[in-house]
Design an enzyme around this catalytic site. Structure first.
Site, PDB file in Angstrom:
ATOM      1  CG  ASP A   1      -0.225  -0.037   2.501  1.00  0.00           C
ATOM      2  OD1 ASP A   1       0.947  -0.343   2.688  1.00  0.00           O
ATOM      3  OD2 ASP A   1      -0.861   0.290   3.565  1.00  0.00           O
TER       4      ASP A   1
ATOM      5  CG  ASP B   1       4.109   0.128   1.793  1.00  0.00           C
ATOM      6  OD1 ASP B   1       3.655  -0.776   2.005  1.00  0.00           O
ATOM      7  OD2 ASP B   1       3.797   1.168   2.326  1.00  0.00           O
TER       8      ASP B   1
ATOM      9  CG  HIS C   1       7.212  -0.215  10.414  1.00  0.00           C
ATOM     10  ND1 HIS C   1       7.265  -0.607  11.550  1.00  0.00           N
ATOM     11  CD2 HIS C   1       6.984   1.256  10.582  1.00  0.00           C
ATOM     12  CE1 HIS C   1       7.004   0.563  12.468  1.00  0.00           C
ATOM     13  NE2 HIS C   1       6.846   1.574  11.791  1.00  0.00           N
ATOM     14  CG  ASP C   2       6.006  -1.561   4.819  1.00  0.00           C
ATOM     15  OD1 ASP C   2       5.426  -2.460   5.912  1.00  0.00           O
ATOM     16  OD2 ASP C   2       5.145  -0.702   4.204  1.00  0.00           O
TER      17      ASP C   2
ATOM     18  CG  ASN D   1       0.690   3.463   4.319  1.00  0.00           C
ATOM     19  OD1 ASN D   1       0.528   3.613   5.459  1.00  0.00           O
ATOM     20  ND2 ASN D   1       1.501   2.795   3.732  1.00  0.00           N
TER      21      ASN D   1
ATOM     22  CB  THR E   1       4.600  -4.243   3.042  1.00  0.00           C
ATOM     23  OG1 THR E   1       4.106  -3.692   1.551  1.00  0.00           O
ATOM     24  CG2 THR E   1       5.461  -5.192   3.130  1.00  0.00           C
TER      25      THR E   1
ATOM     26  CG  PHE F   1      -2.005   2.233   9.953  1.00  0.00           C
ATOM     27  CD1 PHE F   1      -3.133   2.991  10.206  1.00  0.00           C
ATOM     28  CD2 PHE F   1      -1.761   1.949   8.456  1.00  0.00           C
ATOM     29  CE1 PHE F   1      -3.787   3.543   9.223  1.00  0.00           C
ATOM     30  CE2 PHE F   1      -2.581   2.372   7.519  1.00  0.00           C
ATOM     31  CZ  PHE F   1      -3.440   3.092   7.656  1.00  0.00           C
ATOM     32  CG  ASN F   2       0.143  -2.468   7.654  1.00  0.00           C
ATOM     33  OD1 ASN F   2      -0.513  -1.415   7.090  1.00  0.00           O
ATOM     34  ND2 ASN F   2       1.337  -3.106   7.212  1.00  0.00           N
TER      35      ASN F   2
END
Length: 329
Positions: free
Chosen positions: A12, A17, A243-244, A41, A128, A170-171
């Site tokens: 996203d 990402d 993160h991703d 996102n 992701t 969040f995801n």
């Protein structure tokens, strides 16, 4: 020479990402069969547009199809985008031109299903963003869970606070129903969560290294500078988590994290704890939910859960890998 493994990146974009895609290409480990977008996102139209632009910027749009994801989460609960971190258009201050490649007729979920059949027992799927596309694929064909060799996703918080609510990442918060569909399907999952991603940081020295690496990492450096500023505005210390990219890294080498086997159950009913990922270790010293046969059965559906950083330095690997796949500056 090792033959690259077929993979789909479900994303996203989103700043992290975007650099996760460049990192994936730079590793040389993967045969990227599709780049599937999903709302998260930003809404689905914007993330699809960004995915196409990134495919062009990274010179893969003539070889790798970019598919549009679902237009809304499975969840009926309110959704909120993350433009405060990623910028109004999702890629910081960048305005990247669209690809001229044709728009595939297949949706992201349809592409996932087709590729799982074409590469049964071999395909890795890395997600992701929210798990909407993967959940739709499973709802249409539950056999998707057994055809995928490995499913790695960035999301959740096993033993640490959330980053969007006190308990939710969040995801997962964005589409908790989708996450529960996926994690209760029997798919062989690895959850790369905040427990691990908050341990691997991108620091000012890493930004300096990217800026010095030449024009091929100029786009990544600009994106990461914007991302670091966003974290600083929200109370950070001048660094930002990877993160991703870490989820992509774990697809190739789990030693970037310390992981344990266990079940993950997603809270979908309560607004207060929406998106909480309840981790129950497989070797827990007591039997949980023994009074509930359905929950007891649910705990048998286990996977790998990252509980912290591993022995291999991911931040260093990320910075040294990006220049191996130069982007258009």
């Amino acid at each position: 020479m090792t033959v690259p493994t077929p993979i789909v990146l479900d994303s996203d974009p989103g700043i992290d990402d975007a650099v996760a895609l460049q990192y994936l290409l730079g590793t040389g480990l993967w045969d990227l069969k599709a780049y599937t977008s999903v709302g998260g996102n930003l809404p689905a139209d914007a993330t699809y547009r960004n995915a196409r632009a990134l495919a062009r910027a990274l010179r893969i749009d003539t070889d790798v199809p970019v598919h549009r994801g679902a237009g809304r989460p499975l969840s009926r609960l309110p959704y909120r985008e993350a433009s405060a971190f990623h910028g109004r258009a999702g890629l910081g201050e960048e305005s990247l031109p669209d690809s001229t490649a044709p728009h595939p007729s297949e949706s992201s979920a349809q592409a996932l299903l087709r590729l799982s059949r074409e590469h049964e027992g071999e395909l890795t799927v890395c997600a992701t963003g929210p798990l909407t596309n993967v959940a739709i694929a499973l709802l249409e064909d539950p056999g998707f869970a057994r055809r995928v060799a490995r499913f790695v996703f960035m999301g959740g918080a096993a033993q640490v606070p959330g980053n969007f609510t006190p308990v939710a990442e969040f995801n997962i918060w964005s589409d908790p129903d989708a996450a529960e569909v996926v994690l209760s399907s029997g798919i062989p999952f690895t959850m790369v969560d905040l427990d691990a991603s908050h341990q691997w940081l991108f620091r000012p020295a890493d930004l300096t290294a990217l800026e010095a690496a030449g024009p091929g990492t100029a786009l990544a450096a600009r994106l990461m500078r914007t991302y670091m500023r966003a974290y600083t505005r929200h109370g950070g210390d001048g660094t930002c988590p990877l993160h991703d990219p870490l989820a992509v890294g774990v697809c190739g080498d789990e030693s970037f994290v310390t992981a344990a086997e266990g079940a993950v159950i997603v809270e979908c009913a309560s607004e207060l704890t929406r998106g909480q990922t309840v981790f129950v270790p497989a070797d827990a010293p007591r039997i949980y939910y023994s009074e509930s046969p359905s929950l007891t059965a649910r705990l048998r559906l286990t996977g790998r859960v990252a509980l912290g950083a591993g022995p291999r330095d991911f931040s260093e690997h990320f910075v040294t890998t990006l220049p191996r796949w130069p982007a258009r500056p």
